[in-house]
Design an enzyme around this catalytic site. Structure first.
Site, PDB file in Angstrom:
ATOM      1  N   GLY A   8      29.078  37.563  39.557  1.00  0.00           N
ATOM      2  CA  GLY A   8      30.414  37.508  40.168  1.00  0.00           C
ATOM      3  C   GLY A   8      30.383  36.741  41.484  1.00  0.00           C
ATOM      4  O   GLY A   8      31.183  36.984  42.385  1.00  0.00           O
ATOM      5  N   ASP A  32      28.298  33.452  37.035  1.00  0.00           N
ATOM      6  CA  ASP A  32      29.764  33.618  36.967  1.00  0.00           C
ATOM      7  C   ASP A  32      30.297  32.752  35.830  1.00  0.00           C
ATOM      8  O   ASP A  32      29.544  31.997  35.193  1.00  0.00           O
ATOM      9  CB  ASP A  32      30.421  33.235  38.313  1.00  0.00           C
ATOM     10  N   ASP A  41      29.391  34.015  30.275  1.00  0.00           N
ATOM     11  CA  ASP A  41      30.471  34.982  30.091  1.00  0.00           C
ATOM     12  C   ASP A  41      29.856  36.344  29.764  1.00  0.00           C
ATOM     13  O   ASP A  41      29.345  36.562  28.654  1.00  0.00           O
ATOM     14  CB  ASP A  41      31.381  34.506  28.955  1.00  0.00           C
ATOM     15  N   GLY A  71      33.157  41.520  37.675  1.00  0.00           N
ATOM     16  CA  GLY A  71      34.011  42.550  37.105  1.00  0.00           C
ATOM     17  C   GLY A  71      35.441  42.076  36.979  1.00  0.00           C
ATOM     18  O   GLY A  71      35.852  41.089  37.603  1.00  0.00           O
ATOM     19  N   SER A 113      32.851  51.760  42.062  1.00  0.00           N
ATOM     20  CA  SER A 113      34.221  51.846  42.577  1.00  0.00           C
ATOM     21  C   SER A 113      34.569  53.299  42.865  1.00  0.00           C
ATOM     22  O   SER A 113      34.030  54.204  42.223  1.00  0.00           O
ATOM     23  CB  SER A 113      35.202  51.296  41.539  1.00  0.00           C
ATOM     24  N   TYR A 155      38.598  50.958  33.165  1.00  0.00           N
ATOM     25  CA  TYR A 155      37.996  50.605  34.459  1.00  0.00           C
ATOM     26  C   TYR A 155      37.294  51.816  35.077  1.00  0.00           C
ATOM     27  O   TYR A 155      36.107  51.756  35.420  1.00  0.00           O
ATOM     28  CB  TYR A 155      39.079  50.055  35.393  1.00  0.00           C
TER      29      TYR A 155
HETATM   30  P1  NAI Z   1      37.004  39.003  42.120  1.00  0.00           P
HETATM   31  O1  NAI Z   1      37.978  38.816  41.019  1.00  0.00           O
HETATM   32  O2  NAI Z   1      37.258  38.386  43.428  1.00  0.00           O
HETATM   33  O3  NAI Z   1      35.533  38.570  41.644  1.00  0.00           O
HETATM   34  C1  NAI Z   1      35.016  38.942  40.403  1.00  0.00           C
HETATM   35  C2  NAI Z   1      34.124  37.820  39.896  1.00  0.00           C
HETATM   36  O4  NAI Z   1      33.608  38.247  38.619  1.00  0.00           O
HETATM   37  C3  NAI Z   1      34.873  36.505  39.674  1.00  0.00           C
HETATM   38  O5  NAI Z   1      34.198  35.431  40.279  1.00  0.00           O
HETATM   39  C4  NAI Z   1      34.924  36.373  38.164  1.00  0.00           C
HETATM   40  O6  NAI Z   1      34.931  35.035  37.715  1.00  0.00           O
HETATM   41  C5  NAI Z   1      33.670  37.125  37.756  1.00  0.00           C
HETATM   42  N1  NAI Z   1      33.790  37.529  36.357  1.00  0.00           N
HETATM   43  C6  NAI Z   1      34.837  38.146  35.769  1.00  0.00           C
HETATM   44  N2  NAI Z   1      34.647  38.233  34.442  1.00  0.00           N
HETATM   45  C7  NAI Z   1      33.446  37.686  34.185  1.00  0.00           C
HETATM   46  C8  NAI Z   1      32.708  37.462  33.008  1.00  0.00           C
HETATM   47  N3  NAI Z   1      33.190  37.793  31.797  1.00  0.00           N
HETATM   48  N4  NAI Z   1      31.500  36.873  33.092  1.00  0.00           N
HETATM   49  C9  NAI Z   1      31.015  36.478  34.302  1.00  0.00           C
HETATM   50  N5  NAI Z   1      31.671  36.652  35.466  1.00  0.00           N
HETATM   51  C10 NAI Z   1      32.889  37.246  35.401  1.00  0.00           C
HETATM   52  O7  NAI Z   1      36.874  40.593  42.261  1.00  0.00           O
HETATM   53  P2  NAI Z   1      36.156  41.522  43.342  1.00  0.00           P
HETATM   54  O8  NAI Z   1      37.193  42.401  43.861  1.00  0.00           O
HETATM   55  O9  NAI Z   1      35.301  40.771  44.247  1.00  0.00           O
HETATM   56  O10 NAI Z   1      35.266  42.416  42.372  1.00  0.00           O
HETATM   57  C11 NAI Z   1      33.861  42.464  42.466  1.00  0.00           C
HETATM   58  C12 NAI Z   1      33.415  43.836  42.001  1.00  0.00           C
HETATM   59  O11 NAI Z   1      33.908  44.802  42.917  1.00  0.00           O
HETATM   60  C13 NAI Z   1      33.959  44.216  40.622  1.00  0.00           C
HETATM   61  O12 NAI Z   1      32.938  44.848  39.886  1.00  0.00           O
HETATM   62  C14 NAI Z   1      35.057  45.204  40.955  1.00  0.00           C
HETATM   63  O13 NAI Z   1      35.248  46.124  39.923  1.00  0.00           O
HETATM   64  C15 NAI Z   1      34.494  45.867  42.184  1.00  0.00           C
HETATM   65  N6  NAI Z   1      35.469  46.522  43.029  1.00  0.00           N
HETATM   66  C16 NAI Z   1      36.519  45.818  43.558  1.00  0.00           C
HETATM   67  C17 NAI Z   1      37.457  46.484  44.318  1.00  0.00           C
HETATM   68  C18 NAI Z   1      38.630  45.781  44.902  1.00  0.00           C
HETATM   69  O14 NAI Z   1      39.556  46.455  45.387  1.00  0.00           O
HETATM   70  N7  NAI Z   1      38.665  44.462  44.946  1.00  0.00           N
HETATM   71  C19 NAI Z   1      37.355  47.929  44.577  1.00  0.00           C
HETATM   72  C20 NAI Z   1      36.204  48.549  43.983  1.00  0.00           C
HETATM   73  C21 NAI Z   1      35.305  47.860  43.238  1.00  0.00           C
END
Ligand code: NAI
Length: 267
Positions: A8, A32, A41, A71, A113, A155
């Site tokens: 990610g 990613d 993916d 995620g 989370s 989730y």
């Molecule tokens: P984000 O959307 O900014 O980043 C997520 C990254 O994961 C993106 O670069 C995306 O391309 C990549 N990704 C998604 N599906 C994918 C796949 N199939 N294969 C490879 N890469 C993939 O989101 P964020 O918020 O930075 O999330 C990061 C982690 O933090 C996640 O696991 C999320 O569940 C967790 N999280 C986020 C919170 C929030 O409020 N933003 C709160 C609690 C946990």
């Protein structure tokens, strides 16, 4: 200089973790869907295999650490949430474990989370399907829940199950017995595209907005990255199977007396 894999890495918490580690002089191998050393993916079996083999090629089979941050979240369809957030993470943890063991001092942070504790009624059979590694059963159970609640249940369920998987693994000979410390960070609302995607949805948005955050609102991904980098540092080496909540107080506000959970020995 240490070498880390960060999934990610192209956005949000993963991208901030990447830049914080690089600013400290470390090497980061990003995984990613785009803009990464390893483009793969994590929702598919083939993509997960590519992510593991690509990372192993880049690090020459020795890794100092891993951060599983890739995620998706509500309102993304529940089946995709399950495949990326649980099975994608678990495949990296399992697939990269030998390379982590090879360094003898590796540290791993799984991004969980606070949805694990503040999502009501997460079904036990779904958690069991995740932990059993039964992807089709997990997706079948999620399909019984109407949209967009399928996504919310998937989730919270995926994050709870991966956290439980990490706690079980952390104390085992394969992990801490091989010198690898494995811990989980449980953020609350963090200002990223994932959070925006939820807020913009007609049903999920108001639910998210109704979540009280005692510190006043979402935090930013750089702050969570600082915690992650600390959890990768020598000072964190005595942590093993810990779940660190950094959520602005939502969990404590909603469930102040749910700690401790009471003594329950492992079967
Ligand atoms: P984000 O959307 O900014 O980043 C997520 C990254 O994961 C993106 O670069 C995306 O391309 C990549 N990704 C998604 N599906 C994918 C796949 N199939 N294969 C490879 N890469 C993939 O989101 P964020 O918020 O930075 O999330 C990061 C982690 O933090 C996640 O696991 C999320 O569940 C967790 N999280 C986020 C919170 C929030 O409020 N933003 C709160 C609690 C946990």
């Amino acid at each position: 200089m240490a070498t880390y894999v960060v999934s990610g890495s192209a956005s949000g918490i993963g991208a901030s973790t990447r830049s914080t580690l690089e600013a400290a002089g470390h090497v980061v191998i990003g995984i990613d869907l785009h803009d990464a050393e390893v483009v793969a993916d994590l929702s598919t079996v083939e993509g997960r295999a590519r992510a593991v083999s690509g990372s192993l090629d880049f690090c020459h089979r020795t890794l100092d650490g891993l951060v599983t941050a890739a995620g998706v979240g509500p309102p993304v369809p529940g089946a995709l949430v399950a495949s990326v957030d649980y099975f994608g993470s678990r495949s990296l943890l399992e697939g990269l474990r030998p390379a982590l063991a090879a360094s003898r001092h590796a540290q791993v942070v799984q991004v969980g989370s606070n949805s694990t504790t503040i999502t009501p009624d997460l079904p036990d059979d779904l958690i069991e399907a995740f932990l059993a590694g039964d992807e089709s059963r997990a997706i079948e159970l999620i399909a019984e829940v109407p949209e967009p609640f399928d996504s919310i249940i998937a989730y919270g369920g995926a994050k709870l199950a991966i956290t439980r998987w990490c706690r079980r693994a952390a104390v085992s000979p394969e992990w801490i017995g091989s010198g690898i410390s494995l811990n989980v960070i449980a953020p609350g609302a963090v200002q990223t595209p994932l959070l925006d995607g939820g807020r913009e949805h007609g049903v999920v948005g108001p639910l998210m907005e109704s979540l009280p955050i005692p510190t006043g609102g979402p935090t930013n991904p750089d702050l969570i990255a600082e915690w992650i980098v600390f959890m990768l540092s020598p000072a964190a080496r005595f942590a093993c199977g810990s779940v660190v909540f950094v959520d602005g107080g939502s969990d404590a506000l909603i469930r102040p007396d749910a700690w401790p959970d009471g003594f329950q020995a492992r079967d």
